[in-house]
Design an enzyme around this catalytic site. Sequence first.
Site, PDB file in Angstrom:
ATOM      1  N   GLU A 137      42.029  37.571  22.036  1.00  0.00           N
ATOM      2  CA  GLU A 137      41.084  37.222  21.015  1.00  0.00           C
ATOM      3  C   GLU A 137      41.152  38.076  19.864  1.00  0.00           C
ATOM      4  OE1 GLU A 137      39.200  40.005  20.987  1.00  0.00           O
ATOM      5  OE2 GLU A 137      40.199  40.431  22.875  1.00  0.00           O
ATOM      6  N   VAL A 182      50.043  42.929  19.924  1.00  0.00           N
ATOM      7  CA  VAL A 182      50.424  41.933  20.780  1.00  0.00           C
ATOM      8  C   VAL A 182      51.745  41.270  20.258  1.00  0.00           C
ATOM      9  CG1 VAL A 182      48.981  39.932  19.970  1.00  0.00           C
ATOM     10  CG2 VAL A 182      49.579  39.988  22.133  1.00  0.00           C
ATOM     11  N   GLY A 211      42.401  44.901  22.504  1.00  0.00           N
ATOM     12  CA  GLY A 211      42.213  43.490  22.722  1.00  0.00           C
ATOM     13  C   GLY A 211      43.563  42.648  22.375  1.00  0.00           C
ATOM     14  N   GLU A 212      43.307  41.449  21.551  1.00  0.00           N
ATOM     15  CA  GLU A 212      44.510  40.629  21.242  1.00  0.00           C
ATOM     16  C   GLU A 212      45.311  40.147  22.141  1.00  0.00           C
ATOM     17  OE1 GLU A 212      47.097  42.621  18.392  1.00  0.00           O
ATOM     18  OE2 GLU A 212      45.649  43.374  17.051  1.00  0.00           O
ATOM     19  N   GLY A 213      45.083  40.188  23.600  1.00  0.00           N
ATOM     20  CA  GLY A 213      45.924  39.984  24.654  1.00  0.00           C
ATOM     21  C   GLY A 213      47.354  41.054  24.933  1.00  0.00           C
TER      22      GLY A 213
END
Length: 359
Positions: free
Chosen positions: A175, A98, A317-319
């Site tokens: 997240e 991200v 994930g991670e945005g």
Amino acid sequence: MEKINKTIENIEPLNGEAMEKAKSLWDSRTHPIGSLGELEEITIRLSGIQGKVAKSLNKRGIVVMCADNGIYEENISSSPQIFTYLLTNAMASGQTGVSSLAKSVNADVFVVDIGVIPGGEFEPNVLRRNIRKGSGNFLKEKALSREEVIQGIKVGIDLGDKLFQEGYDILGTGELGIANTSTSSAVLTALTGLSPSITVGLGGGITDKQLERKKEVIQEAMNFHHPDPKDPIDVLSKVGGLDICGLVGVFLSGAKNRIPVVIDGLISSVAALCAYKLTSKVQPYLFPSHLSKEAAAGKVLELLGLKPLVTMEMRLGEGSACPFTFAILDMGLYALHHMGTFDSTQIENKILVNIRDKE
């Protein structure tokens, strides 16, 4: 609950007049009316959020909530728990997925320790909002107390309010935390009654044996806790994670402040569903980014009444998919304000069929 209730009370509907103006502007542009599909619809909705025909999203950020999860003890993850701490620091120093993707669209990343078990010192730019060092193992106890859930949601509201006061026009949500696809699948199971065979996926990568164990663990947790599907706070307390709680608050803050918030993958989608269960008024302010490769991702968006903008078969994930949405919105807004008009091209538009009104 006072801050949460007050936030919900202050969420207003979209501005219909602004949406009509944006729609009319699109319909004056040189193209079959409605032919740009969702690109038109998201900019019209964005105008309803801003209360005027939207022109730009100059200041954008991604909030990443980081937390450990006690359910890790049940051997449902292939990664060691220390990875949460290590990846939190790696993200803060700009070394994760991200971090790179955000830079490509000029977005800031805010890394939040809301529940990490520390393995040493944190990078100085990690926002320290730690409520507890990891949740409980929800197969043996509640993951969190009800008060801890409320505190977690307040962390998200407070951070969202702060960033919006600083002039951010849009936020993405992400997240980070080992075993957090287990907590999100458990929350989804509790809220919907869906079987773990539907809600549970491979997460960051597990063996077939771990996948079956993951499904068993979540079903056993449902039988143990009997979470109330009508009470998202109860569900989060019994089987949730602090990262999810924090993201719920960001979604609520965005709606209150009339700022769009972008959903990433399964975990932030489940957080958005929790916010939606607290108040359906949040829904128009939510922008899904992509269709995650994780098993239940499409089902959550369906429950939210939202459609993903792209399908990239991502599950990081991670945005990490939020930057795509920022870029797509940029393109939509640019086209809205820079395409030629029927008048300027001397093209007669009255003979064109309005595609927007067709199925």
